[in-house]
Enzyme design. Structure first.
Site, PDB file in Angstrom:
ATOM      1  N   LYS A 182       0.844  -1.203   0.000  1.00  0.00           N
ATOM      2  CA  LYS A 182       0.000   0.000   0.000  1.00  0.00           C
ATOM      3  C   LYS A 182       0.874   1.246   0.000  1.00  0.00           C
ATOM      4  CE  LYS A 182      -3.852  -2.393   2.065  1.00  0.00           C
ATOM      5  NZ  LYS A 182      -4.435  -2.949   3.290  1.00  0.00           N
TER       6      LYS A 182
ATOM      7  N   GLN B 244      -5.031  -2.071   9.412  1.00  0.00           N
ATOM      8  CA  GLN B 244      -4.791  -3.344   8.731  1.00  0.00           C
ATOM      9  C   GLN B 244      -5.416  -4.491   9.535  1.00  0.00           C
ATOM     10  OE1 GLN B 244      -3.237  -3.743   5.642  1.00  0.00           O
ATOM     11  NE2 GLN B 244      -3.990  -5.831   5.864  1.00  0.00           N
TER      12      GLN B 244
ATOM     13  N   ASP C 196     -11.465   2.789   4.029  1.00  0.00           N
ATOM     14  CA  ASP C 196     -11.827   1.377   3.839  1.00  0.00           C
ATOM     15  C   ASP C 196     -13.346   1.216   3.723  1.00  0.00           C
ATOM     16  OD1 ASP C 196      -9.926  -0.529   3.461  1.00  0.00           O
ATOM     17  OD2 ASP C 196      -9.498  -0.862   5.589  1.00  0.00           O
TER      18      ASP C 196
END
Ligand code: NAD
Length: 357
Positions: free
Chosen positions: A117, A161, A184
């Site tokens: 990422k 994460q 997200d």
């Protein structure tokens, strides 16, 4: 004798535990099925797209092999478009979009995802921030870091994460991310807005957003079509079904308790499979000409591969590609889109916060 294609799914991998890697399935039970062939053969040549994606409709004759929906290529186009916009924003108002990633613990796979990422951010000019916390951190410590990113004006997106260590409550932690930085799209308010008529979420979860982008850029018509989503997880299946519905498809959800999943799936013009069971969807589940988006990433034993395994989707590619109008390969389909959509969400957030058009 029952024809092979009607036999029960030969390779069922039990749904994975909520934490930890998915089990590697064995190819051996598949001997005799075309699916073993599918998993050992490279995918067909990729489709070359125009800049905004091929505009022709994907519903084509069942006699022709399916068009390959090339996620790698589309993701590359998306990243290039993002890089142009990031540079335009920096030139115009001096703002560089920023993404903060919080990693708790030292899982190798999570470290790799975070590294990827970060690299993807750098490649398009997005600034990345990282908080690496030890495995035994408390929920309060993680939430403290989230709060500091929430109030940092150079951070426009925050990502925690997953999976988190077992002693932590995912919900408490994800809820701490400010809804306007929840790139997200997992915050319950974002999901709630996605589900409601006349409301829009701040962010759409990246993998289902990537599925929709692939459909749009391949000119697949959604309005008025029948869509089936297989799987109903919070991160893929459920938001994918909501997105298809928002795009005016008539949507059915097939899950582990569904009776006759093949019959329901066979009615669909669009199928999104997000289950985690290798080769679950066989050729005879598919309506001729349908568009198939295969989200599944399943490792299966492959002694011929240097790693001893290879990745296959939830759809038996070899069978499905003979019936479908368009199909994503695994790997190289939805996978590359997920990070591209994370970058897109981060840019979108920076633009919204700074009212930059
Ligand atoms: P999950 O385990 O959270 O959810 C799986 C869903 O499938 C559940 O809703 C379950 O009810 C349903 N299911 C289980 N067995 C079924 C069956 N036999 N028939 C119909 N439905 C069944 O998984 P997830 O996180 O949604 O991931 C699904 C797959 O997508 C996995 O292979 C995962 O690795 C992959 N994935 C890929 C990406 C990507 O970027 N490409 C991102 C996320 C997940």
């Amino acid at each position: 004798m029952v024809p092979a294609a009607r036999l029960p799914v030969p390779l069922a991998v039990r749904p994975p535990p909520p934490h930890g890697p998915r089990p590697i399935a064995s190819l051996r039970p598949l001997l005799g099925s075309p699916c073993i062939y599918a998993t050992l053969r490279p995918a067909a040549a990729p489709l070359v797209l125009t800049r905004r994606g091929a505009k022709e409709h994907a519903t084509i004759s069942a006699d022709a092999p399916a068009k390959v929906i090339d996620g790698k290529l589309v993701a590359k186009q998306v990243r290039e478009e993002i890089a142009v916009e990031v540079a335009r924003m920096k030139d115009a108002i001096g703002v560089v979009p920023g993404l903060a990633v919080i990693l708790v613990g030292s899982r190798k796979d999570s470290q790799t995802y975070v590294r990827n990422k970060k690299k993807a951010c750098e490649a398009v000019g997005i600034q990345s921030f990282e908080a690496n916390l030890p495995e035994d951190s408390s929920e309060e410590e993680v939430i403290k870091h989230i709060a500091s990113f929430n109030s940092d004006p150079s951070v426009h997106g925050i990502l925690v994460q997953l999976p988190l260590p077992r002693h932590m409550n995912d919900e408490n932690i994800l809820n701490a991310v400010g809804i306007e930085k929840d790139v997200d799209g997992f915050h319950p308010l974002n999901i709630g807005r996605l589900a409601m008529q006349g409301r829009d979420p701040f962010f759409v979860p990246c993998t289902p957003k990537g599925c929709m982008e692939l459909l749009h850029r391949h000119g697949v018509e959604i309005k008025g079509k029948r869509a089936v989503v297989i799987g109903r997880s919070n991160i893929v299946g459920m938001p994918a079904a909501l997105l298809l519905q928002k795009a005016n498809a008539t949507v059915s959800i097939v899950h582990s308790q569904t009776k006759n999943p093949e019959e329901i799936t066979r009615q669909a013009d669009i199928v999104i499979a997000a289950v985690g069971v290798a080769n679950l969807v066989r050729g005879n589940w598919i309506k001729p000409g349908a568009a198939i988006i295969d989200v599944g990433i399943n490792p299966v034993d492959d002694p011929e591969s240097p790693r001893g395994y290879r990745l296959v989707g939830d759809v038996c590619y070899e069978e499905a590609s003979k019936v479908a109008g368009a199909i994503t390969p695994v790997p190289g389909g939805v996978g590359p889109m997920t990070i591209a959509m994370l970058l897109a969400n981060t840019l979108e957030s920076a633009k919204r916060i700074h009212n930059f058009k």
